[in-house]
Write an enzyme that holds these catalytic residues in place. Structure first.
Site, PDB file in Angstrom:
ATOM      1  N   CYS A 115       0.834  -1.200   0.000  1.00  0.00           N
ATOM      2  CA  CYS A 115       0.000   0.000   0.000  1.00  0.00           C
ATOM      3  C   CYS A 115       0.872   1.255   0.000  1.00  0.00           C
ATOM      4  CB  CYS A 115      -0.932  -0.002   1.210  1.00  0.00           C
ATOM      5  SG  CYS A 115      -2.060   1.394   1.273  1.00  0.00           S
ATOM      6  N   CYS A 166      -6.275  -2.651   7.230  1.00  0.00           N
ATOM      7  CA  CYS A 166      -7.526  -1.886   7.150  1.00  0.00           C
ATOM      8  C   CYS A 166      -8.676  -2.673   6.536  1.00  0.00           C
ATOM      9  CB  CYS A 166      -7.309  -0.574   6.394  1.00  0.00           C
ATOM     10  SG  CYS A 166      -6.795  -0.755   4.674  1.00  0.00           S
TER      11      CYS A 166
END
Length: 381
Positions: A120, A217
């Site tokens: 990410c 997440c």
């Protein structure tokens, strides 16, 4: 821009007043990035806050423990409103799906143990978001990561955070020299997370006592297997649990439920000696278990190396470094032997247990806090 010799550098390293220095702050809604934004705004910088919407928030609006949930977007926006700087929410769901989630699922299905937070940073925050910051004519982009950027003889260098317990270098090893030139990490020098929270209280931020996010997440409850099954229906195919000596000890409900080094939850009790997962064979759908000594690894093949040394990776046959093979373990003495432009073999001077394909191997200077990059652990040819 050319530096004016008579103009002192501001705290972000630019030879102009803070008010003429635009900085995009990547705001997750947590205390760290909120403090960065508030600090820079208070210092008079031209701050622009940006929060990324990375996945569907419909079911996640009130979820705790995940860095990108809807409540966090609200918290980031509130900080921007209180401090009087613009804030944008960018929909990066498709980018995140393609660059991070799909690979995460495929890696798990291939028997690896991926680290999506690194991808990410590499593929979303420090690539697409960084380009967005440039599009906004920002001089630099700041984040709340606990890592240090120092200026060396050959340009910016990556260094571990002052607080070893908060250091995030393992997750940022793939930051390139070009990205590092543009990035700033205003929290890396702080002695502790308490110091960050104290600053949050000083700036009057409502998130001062907000808990840290603990999970990936898009895996808010830590249940990777259920996420994989949703992403790849039918992926949890049953198979045998096999001892390293060939004995079939039981059955399992899918290789995706296991990781290298796992001891608990194998469902094969009643044995005299504890057994650990030592191999995941996706092709045969076997979970291979054995005694702890089979987990011991000395030589690790590494690929996709991002090298941050001053000399080229292949300029030496051997590099004597410290390496970290899991985020929770301290760096260990090792010898790095390049085998190509971005591949190498890493020999651990003291064998490690539970080294798993899909994890990162990060390189540290034994004599300083500097990080020399790292690469991805794989099974080898």
């Amino acid at each position: 821009m050319a530096l004016d010799a008579d103009t002192p550098l501001n705290s972000l390293g630019f030879a102009k007043p803070p008010s003429q220095t635009r900085v995009v702050v990547a705001m997750s809604g947590g205390v760290d990035s909120s403090v960065v934004a508030a600090k820079l705004a208070d210092e008079g910088y031209d701050v622009v806050g940006v929060t990324l919407q990375l996945y569907d928030h419909g079911a996640a609006l009130a979820k705790k423990g995940a860095c990108c949930a809807g409540i966090d977007i609200h918290d980031a926006r509130r900080v921007a409103e209180e401090k009087g700087f613009p804030h944008y929410v960018l929909d990066y769901e498709n980018i995140f799906q393609d660059a991070v989630i799909d690979e995460f699922a495929d890696s798990y299905l291939a028997g690896a143990t991926p680290v999506p937070c690194i991808r990410c940073n590499e593929r979303v925050k420090f690539k697409d978001l960084l380009e967005t910051a440039r599009d906004l004519d920002a001089d630099c982009m700041a984040t709340g990561h606990y890592i240090q950027r120092k200026t060396g003889a050959n340009g910016p260098e990556l260094h571990s955070a002052a607080d070893a317990t908060r250091d995030q270098s393992y997750f940022l090893f793939s930051t390139t020299p070009e990205q590092l030139d543009y990035l700033r990490f205003p929290l890396g020098h702080l002695p502790s997370k308490d110091a960050t929270r104290a600053l949050a209280a000083e700036y009057g931020l409502a998130v001062a006592d907000k808990p840290d996010s603990q999970d990936i997440c898009f895996v808010p409850n830590g249940d990777y297997a259920s996420v994989i099954e949703k992403l790849r229906p039918g992926s949890a195919e049953p198979g045998d649990i096999v001892h390293a000596d060939g004995r079939v000890l039981g059955t399992h409900q899918g290789v995706i439920h296991y990781t290298i080094g796992q001891r608990r939850g194998l469902g094969i009790g009643g044995l005299a000696d504890p057994l650990y997962v030592v191999k995941l064979d996706v092709d045969t759908k076997q979970v291979v278990v054995g005694p702890k000594e089979l987990l011991s690894t000395r030589v690790i093949p590494v690929r996709e190396i991002n090298w941050l040394g001053d000399e080229p990776l292949q300029s030496r046959d051997e590099w004597h470094l410290m390496v970290k093979v899991r985020s929770t373990r301290p760096p260990r003495d090792a010898i790095l032997r390049p085998t190509g432009p971005d591949t190498a073999e890493v020999e651990l001077l003291t064998p490690e247990e539970g080294v798993s394909p899909g994890q990162a191997c990060v390189f540290y200077d034994p004599d300083s806090t500097r990080i020399f990059g790292g690469g991805w652990i794989w099974r080898g040819a």
